[in-house]
Design an enzyme around this catalytic site. Structure first.
Site, mmCIF file in Angstrom:
data_model
loop_
_atom_site.group_PDB
_atom_site.id
_atom_site.type_symbol
_atom_site.label_atom_id
_atom_site.label_comp_id
_atom_site.label_asym_id
_atom_site.label_seq_id
_atom_site.Cartn_x
_atom_site.Cartn_y
_atom_site.Cartn_z
ATOM 1 N N GLU A 1 45.734 52.945 30.387
ATOM 2 C CA GLU A 1 46.126 51.093 30.967
ATOM 3 C C GLU A 1 45.071 50.577 30.322
ATOM 4 O O GLU A 1 45.321 49.639 29.784
ATOM 5 C CB GLU A 1 46.446 50.494 32.536
ATOM 6 C CG GLU A 1 47.048 51.638 32.938
ATOM 7 C CD GLU A 1 46.540 52.865 33.718
ATOM 8 O OE1 GLU A 1 45.885 53.458 33.304
ATOM 9 O OE2 GLU A 1 47.427 53.230 34.451
ATOM 10 N N LYS B 1 34.819 50.990 34.505
ATOM 11 C CA LYS B 1 33.340 52.670 34.419
ATOM 12 C C LYS B 1 33.823 53.191 33.591
ATOM 13 O O LYS B 1 32.248 54.021 33.247
ATOM 14 C CB LYS B 1 33.443 52.819 35.932
ATOM 15 C CG LYS B 1 32.404 53.547 37.145
ATOM 16 C CD LYS B 1 32.233 54.284 38.174
ATOM 17 C CE LYS B 1 31.421 54.868 38.637
ATOM 18 N NZ LYS B 1 31.314 55.071 40.427
ATOM 19 N N HIS C 1 58.558 33.629 56.925
ATOM 20 C CA HIS C 1 60.279 33.035 55.672
ATOM 21 C C HIS C 1 60.179 34.557 55.463
ATOM 22 O O HIS C 1 61.044 34.405 54.425
ATOM 23 C CB HIS C 1 60.018 32.239 55.247
ATOM 24 C CG HIS C 1 59.752 30.717 56.067
ATOM 25 N ND1 HIS C 1 60.450 30.044 56.730
ATOM 26 C CD2 HIS C 1 58.121 29.993 56.742
ATOM 27 C CE1 HIS C 1 59.636 29.221 56.988
ATOM 28 N NE2 HIS C 1 58.245 29.033 56.977
ATOM 29 N N LYS D 1 47.633 61.205 36.654
ATOM 30 C CA LYS D 1 46.577 60.805 36.109
ATOM 31 C C LYS D 1 46.813 61.879 34.503
ATOM 32 O O LYS D 1 47.203 61.823 33.615
ATOM 33 C CB LYS D 1 45.421 60.802 35.338
ATOM 34 C CG LYS D 1 44.617 58.984 36.006
ATOM 35 C CD LYS D 1 43.241 59.181 36.236
ATOM 36 C CE LYS D 1 43.009 58.001 36.948
ATOM 37 N NZ LYS D 1 42.222 57.267 36.704
ATOM 38 N N GLY E 1 34.368 52.831 42.341
ATOM 39 C CA GLY E 1 35.606 51.437 41.677
ATOM 40 C C GLY E 1 35.292 50.263 42.376
ATOM 41 O O GLY E 1 35.517 48.923 42.318
ATOM 42 N N ARG E 2 35.942 50.775 43.397
ATOM 43 C CA ARG E 2 37.261 49.649 44.504
ATOM 44 C C ARG E 2 35.744 48.802 45.555
ATOM 45 O O ARG E 2 36.356 47.875 46.552
ATOM 46 C CB ARG E 2 37.770 50.864 45.065
ATOM 47 C CG ARG E 2 37.276 51.719 45.846
ATOM 48 C CD ARG E 2 38.106 53.166 46.959
ATOM 49 N NE ARG E 2 38.131 53.894 47.913
ATOM 50 C CZ ARG E 2 37.934 54.752 47.209
ATOM 51 N NH1 ARG E 2 37.968 54.609 45.665
ATOM 52 N NH2 ARG E 2 37.272 55.355 47.686
ATOM 53 N N GLU F 1 42.586 54.441 49.126
ATOM 54 C CA GLU F 1 41.669 54.531 48.698
ATOM 55 C C GLU F 1 40.782 55.871 48.506
ATOM 56 O O GLU F 1 39.926 56.658 48.378
ATOM 57 C CB GLU F 1 41.272 54.356 46.634
ATOM 58 C CG GLU F 1 42.314 55.361 45.703
ATOM 59 C CD GLU F 1 41.794 54.298 44.412
ATOM 60 O OE1 GLU F 1 40.437 54.162 44.373
ATOM 61 O OE2 GLU F 1 42.594 54.019 43.546
HETATM 62 O O1 F6P Z 1 42.610 54.500 40.743
HETATM 63 C C1 F6P Z 1 41.628 54.986 40.353
HETATM 64 C C2 F6P Z 1 40.743 54.327 39.738
HETATM 65 O O2 F6P Z 1 39.885 55.329 39.406
HETATM 66 C C3 F6P Z 1 39.647 53.465 40.944
HETATM 67 O O3 F6P Z 1 39.267 54.114 41.644
HETATM 68 C C4 F6P Z 1 39.457 52.637 39.356
HETATM 69 O O4 F6P Z 1 38.643 51.447 40.439
HETATM 70 C C5 F6P Z 1 40.180 52.525 38.945
HETATM 71 O O5 F6P Z 1 40.817 53.687 38.516
HETATM 72 C C6 F6P Z 1 39.809 52.061 37.403
HETATM 73 O O6 F6P Z 1 38.884 53.262 36.398
HETATM 74 P P1 F6P Z 1 37.719 52.587 35.835
HETATM 75 O O7 F6P Z 1 36.950 51.160 36.002
HETATM 76 O O8 F6P Z 1 37.216 53.992 35.196
HETATM 77 O O9 F6P Z 1 38.844 51.766 34.362
#
Ligand code: F6P
Length: 545
Positions: A206, A200, A378, A506, A261-262, A347
């Site tokens: 990452e 987003k 198990h 972060k 995002g979630r 979250e």
């Molecule tokens: O984990 C924090 C967060 O901001 C989430 O809410 C989001 O889903 C994720 O990082 C990834 O963010 P982006 O889609 O901006 O890469």
């Protein structure tokens, strides 16, 4: 938010002393009164630590917290995400029809439809071999790069849907640990691989690190002068950052500020689903979710799946103070459900202040974890049956199989029912003494032998039975969990749609990365423990270059 009514606190105190099985004996109508149905679904919460009287009080509490009003406000696009001044309109992504819905004067439904058309076109072209890479060969496989909400939902759905629609191979890469990308790329042909970079913000460390490595992998393998950009699509709200990365505007699908995002798998974030299983499957997923949205918006409080499950979740976490919640899908296809739910619930509701900044009244979201049945039988079910904690368990069980091995499916479903029963009734000492004595165990060894086998039972659970795990029912299930999470946030007074706690880690990672990668000094005031750990890592890191 009204405080927890005293009558509920008293009911909790009484119910803590009750044996759940006795509640059934005292009320022959208990199962009927504590079971909800929707389409062919059945949700049986009669094994929860709850009386019908406490349930009625919970429903009244939902009413006094204006839960129905909040659900309507969310669906109407009110800016309920106060700390970011945004609506939370994931429901608009699955709304049928073209009735406009305005955010800041713009009809977002028109934008959603246009994006869905593009997703359909991209998915169709890919599946029909018309999307070509830099060498002119058709692209055949996908690597989806994203993390958190840009990974968990699409990954869950891609894995959950049945393989009978000629699925395209889609690998998911989320972790900055290069091991995951390396494994995903192994054996893949650069000439026929498409990368979908989903972020987003397009600033997530990452995702950018993995996308950059993926581009380098392509550049090293494709003929000199060819354009690796043809092997990329992006899904983002930050078009300029995607362009800077080298992805053409035509290859960027939008995300919007009004979707968290979630909660975003229903948007173009779900492009990998549409490519892997076909756009029709994605459309059915949206339809199922929309049907659940309609139920949650319209059903009365007492028969509303999201409200009743949300009340039970709140009761267990905030009134009975259970610090954990275990979710066990009896479906290998739903193996990723606990991970998706972790982000959704933790979250959203893992917070300690209300919307107005004041502290919440009691515990909020419990830790959530789980794994598939029967594997978890198990592993951690021993702890659930005989450990010292009482942990509410949620069983999610699709009844009919999407495969022809019906005998195994029967074993699977029977095990789910048996585990819930075992948690309820346990195994009593008298019966064990008799059995062991009959086996010839006597004298001083009888008591410890019996004690080791006793299962106290009296442990709460909810059973969610679905007819079958198709795209429609999966969409409805995930939407139900979203609504339930929102209901829980309303009951605690929390804003479910921000996640400021994630930001701290972060920002602190940046100087540590600089210290390790560029040998820079740590900022003044860095605590002694972190400083010492950085030194230790430095000492053991091989020098490069
Ligand atoms: O984990 C924090 C967060 O901001 C989430 O809410 C989001 O889903 C994720 O990082 C990834 O963010 P982006 O889609 O901006 O890469």
């Amino acid at each position: 938010m009204p405080p927890v009514p005293d009558s509920l606190v008293t009911a909790a105190r009484t119910l803590r002393r009750e044996r759940l099985i006795d509640l059934f004996g005292n009320d022959p109508t208990r199962v009927a009164r504590m079971t909800l149905e929707w389409n062919d679904w059945r949700i049986d919460f009669s094994k929860e630590r709850l009386s019908t009287d406490a349930l009625a009080q919970l429903i009244a509490h939902a009413d006094s917290c204006n839960v129905a009003h909040w659900i309507a406000a969310q669906a109407a696009g009110e800016k309920i995400n106060l700390s970011e001044n945004r609506p939370a309109l994931h429901t608009a992504l699955r709304q049928g029809g073209d009735t406009p819905l305005y955010v800041d004067g713009r009809d977002i439904i028109a934008d959603v439809r246009a994006t869905q058309r593009r997703m359909g076109d991209i998915a169709r072209a890919f599946r029909e071999g018309q999307r070509k890479g830099a060498t002119g060969l058709p692209l055949k496989t996908v690597v989806h790069i994203g993390i958190g909400g840009s990974d968990l939902g699409p990954r869950l759905v891609c894995e959950a849907l049945s393989a009978d629609r000629a699925p395209i191979d889609v690998a998911f890469v989320s972790n900055v640990d290069p091991e995951q990308l390396t494994r995903a790329l192994k054996g893949r042909d650069p000439a026929t691989t498409l990368f979908i970079v989903v972020s987003k913000t397009f600033t997530t460390q990452e995702t950018l690190a993995n996308a950059t490595s993926a581009r380098a992998w392509l550049a090293a393998a494709l003929p000199a002068g060819s354009d690796p950009g043809r092997h990329f699509l992006a899904v983002t709200a930050n078009v300029s950052a995607a362009a800077q990365f080298g992805i053409a505007a035509d290859d960027v699908l939008p995300m919007w500020d009004w979707v968290g995002g979630r909660y975003s798998l229903w948007s173009a974030v779900g492009l990998s689903i549409a490519i892997r299983h076909g756009y029709q499957a994605f459309a059915e997923l949206l339809e199922g979710a929309a049907a659940m949205d309609a139920h949650v918006r319209n059903a009365p409080l007492a028969s509303n799946l999201a409200i009743v499950l949300g009340l039970i979740g709140w009761w267990n976490a905030s009134v009975l103070a259970h610090p954990q919640r275990v979710v066990v899908p009896y479906a290998q296809a739903l193996a990723r459900l606990p991970a998706w739910l972790q982000q959704l619930t933790l979250e959203s509701n893992g917070k300690r202040v209300k919307r107005d900044g004041s502290p919440v009244d009691g515990p909020t979201a419990p830790g959530l974890w789980g794994d598939t049945g029967t594997d978890s039988q198990h592993a951690f079910f021993q702890w659930l049956h005989q450990g010292t904690h009482e942990i509410p368990v949620e069983f999610v069980v699709p009844i009919r199989a999407a495969h022809p091995l019906h005998n195994q499916q029967t074993l699977l479903v029977a095990n789910a029912l048996a585990q819930a029963q075992a948690l309820l009734i346990g195994r009593r000492g008298e019966e064990l003494h008799r059995e062991l004595a009959a086996q010839g165990i006597q004298g001083p060894s009888l008591q410890p032998a019996a004690a080791a086998r006793i299962c106290p039972g009296n442990r709460p659970s909810t059973m969610i039975l679905l007819p079958v795990l198709d795209a429609y029912n999966l969409g409805a299930l995930l939407a139900l969990y979203e609504h339930r999470t929102f209901v829980e946030s309303v009951l605690t007074g929390i804003n479910a749609f921000d996640q400021w706690g994630v930001e701290l880690g972060k920002s602190l990672a940046k100087p540590i990365v600089q210290a390790l990668a560029e040998n820079r000094a740590l900022p003044d005031g860095t605590d002694a423990s972190t400083r010492a750990l950085v030194e230790y890592v430095r000492a053991l890191t091989p020098k490069t270059g």
